[in-house]
Design a protein around this motif. Structure first.
Motif, short mmCIF file in Angstrom:
data_model
loop_
_atom_site.label_atom_id
_atom_site.label_comp_id
_atom_site.label_asym_id
_atom_site.label_seq_id
_atom_site.Cartn_x
_atom_site.Cartn_y
_atom_site.Cartn_z
N GLU A 1 5.95 -91.86 12.09
CA GLU A 1 6.02 -91.83 13.54
C GLU A 1 5.23 -92.99 14.14
OE1 GLU A 1 4.83 -88.14 15.25
OE2 GLU A 1 6.29 -86.95 14.12
N ASN A 2 5.66 -93.37 15.33
CA ASN A 2 4.90 -94.32 16.14
C ASN A 2 4.46 -93.58 17.40
OD1 ASN A 2 3.86 -96.27 17.80
ND2 ASN A 2 5.63 -97.62 17.73
N PRO A 3 3.25 -93.00 17.38
CA PRO A 3 2.80 -92.21 18.53
C PRO A 3 2.45 -93.05 19.75
CG PRO A 3 1.05 -92.37 16.89
CD PRO A 3 2.27 -93.00 16.28
N PHE A 4 2.50 -94.38 19.60
CA PHE A 4 2.14 -95.29 20.69
C PHE A 4 3.36 -95.93 21.34
CE2 PHE A 4 -1.01 -95.25 17.28
CZ PHE A 4 -2.09 -94.69 17.94
N LEU A 5 4.54 -95.46 20.97
CA LEU A 5 5.79 -95.99 21.51
C LEU A 5 5.98 -95.48 22.94
CD1 LEU A 5 8.36 -97.61 20.54
CD2 LEU A 5 9.40 -95.37 20.15
N SER A 6 6.29 -96.39 23.85
CA SER A 6 6.45 -95.99 25.24
C SER A 6 7.85 -95.44 25.50
CB SER A 6 6.19 -97.17 26.17
OG SER A 6 7.34 -97.99 26.26
N ASN A 7 8.01 -94.82 26.65
CA ASN A 7 9.32 -94.29 27.03
C ASN A 7 10.32 -95.38 27.39
OD1 ASN A 7 8.47 -91.61 26.69
ND2 ASN A 7 7.65 -91.51 28.76
N ASN A 8 9.83 -96.63 27.51
CA ASN A 8 10.72 -97.74 27.84
C ASN A 8 11.60 -98.16 26.67
OD1 ASN A 8 9.83 -98.33 30.60
ND2 ASN A 8 7.89 -98.91 29.65
N ILE B 1 -0.76 -97.59 14.26
CA ILE B 1 0.38 -96.79 13.76
C ILE B 1 0.12 -96.37 12.31
CG2 ILE B 1 2.84 -96.81 13.21
CD1 ILE B 1 3.14 -98.89 15.53
N LEU B 2 -0.30 -97.32 11.48
CA LEU B 2 -0.55 -97.03 10.07
C LEU B 2 -1.71 -96.05 9.91
CD1 LEU B 2 -0.18 -100.61 8.48
CD2 LEU B 2 1.56 -98.83 8.73
N LEU B 3 -2.77 -96.24 10.67
CA LEU B 3 -3.92 -95.34 10.59
C LEU B 3 -3.55 -93.93 11.02
CD1 LEU B 3 -6.78 -97.64 11.95
CD2 LEU B 3 -6.55 -96.79 9.61
N ALA B 4 -2.69 -93.82 12.04
CA ALA B 4 -2.27 -92.51 12.54
C ALA B 4 -1.51 -91.72 11.47
CB ALA B 4 -1.42 -92.66 13.79
N SER B 5 -0.91 -92.44 10.51
CA SER B 5 -0.19 -91.79 9.42
C SER B 5 -1.05 -91.59 8.19
CB SER B 5 1.06 -92.60 9.05
OG SER B 5 2.03 -92.49 10.06
N GLY B 6 -2.34 -91.90 8.31
CA GLY B 6 -3.27 -91.68 7.21
C GLY B 6 -3.29 -92.76 6.16
N LEU B 7 -2.70 -93.92 6.44
CA LEU B 7 -2.67 -94.99 5.46
C LEU B 7 -4.00 -95.75 5.43
CD1 LEU B 7 0.98 -96.17 6.12
CD2 LEU B 7 0.13 -95.05 4.06
#
Length: 286
Positions: free
Chosen positions: A263-270, A143-149
């Motif tokens: 954002e959390n691009p790995f969040l599921s629809n559940n 999640i952190l890497l996806a935001s460029g951190l």
């Protein structure tokens, strides 16, 4: 009198024979201050459905191995961990956030000598240049890497506190339900460790109970018990009283903090993260 005593002993053995045994992993270090919180939630859930349980402890293992062992049906029956789509596809899980989503509100465990750097942070761009410790196999890292951190991964939980203390990384982002008790428990060995909470990094991130996909009995029992606790208010009462989470209350005190949401691009629809019964929004008046 003797007959009554024998009846009590017999009842005790019968009750224990009927108790469901749940194997969990042991505490990840002697400073792991949140382990008891999740054990208590298991017991609360089973109390709500009036079913006896026995909790047994397997030796500690790193998160990725623990999840693999559970998927294979070995060593442990239940593990609590941050969720993502991949984990939910491989494992059975209880779709109730165990700290009502507060795990996704991250305060910063730092060495006091770096406090001035964090006082200058007001945006994601400001935070981008600061190296952050995080678990190598934790969903947070992605999640952190996806935001460029800037993330410095490590496999060993305790080593991340040592890295922060030595300056190898400048901060260890921790859930607001985790950071304070973790720092308090290490004050004698790391007296300059502190929680910087004027700034909060936020992303939707549930902590779930995971188990083997076919362990429907355990999933259903925990789901039923936790939902009963949520509906009658005892879940909130437990959070408000437990040493690992009572410092969070009243929740309104967090509304004055600077909160950076990513954002959390790995969040599921559940994840029903807009359901106020299951998720807390610190930016909303609670």
């Amino acid at each position: 009198m003797k007959v009554c005593f024998l009846f009590v002993i017999l009842f005790f053995f019968i009750s224990n024979a009927d108790a469901e045994t749940i194997k969990v992993r042991a505490s990840q270090s002697k400073f792991d201050s949140t382990h008891d919180y999740y054990i208590g939630l298991i017991k609360l859930a089973y109390k709500k459905i009036n079913k006896p349980i026995t909790v047994e402890y397997a030796p500690y293992m790193v998160q990725e191995r623990a999840l693999s062992e559970m998927q294979a049906g070995r060593l442990i029956d239940l593990y609590w961990a941050g969720s993502n789509v991949e984990r939910e596809s491989k494992l059975g899980f209880v779709p109730i956030p165990l700290v009502k989503g507060l795990l996704g509100y991250r305060v910063f465990t730092i060495n006091k000598k770096y406090q001035s750097e964090f006082l200058e942070v007001n945006s994601l761009k400001d935070l981008n240049g600061i190296p952050l410790c995080q678990g190598q196999h934790w969903p947070d890292t992605d999640i952190l890497l996806a935001s460029g951190l800037n993330v410095v991964p490590n496999m060993v939980y305790e080593n991340m506190f040592r890295q922060v203390y030595s300056g190898r990384c400048k901060a260890f982002p921790r859930g607001i339900n985790e950071g304070y008790s973790e720092v308090e428990s290490r004050q004698k060995v790391m007296p300059e460790l502190m929680v910087f909470d004027d700034l909060i990094l936020h992303y939707p991130f549930p902590m779930y109970f995971f188990t083997h996909k076919e362990n429907k009995k355990l999933i259903n029992n925990l789901t039923d018990g936790l939902m009963l606790a949520i509906e009658d208010g005892s879940f909130n009462d437990y959070m408000a009283m437990h040493p690992a989470t009572r410092h969070l209350f009243p929740l309104s005190k967090w509304s004055s903090k600077t909160i950076i949401t990513i954002e959390n691009p790995f969040l599921s629809n559940n994840a029903e993260f807009k359901n106020p019964k299951l998720w807390v929004d610190l930016k909303r008046k609670n």
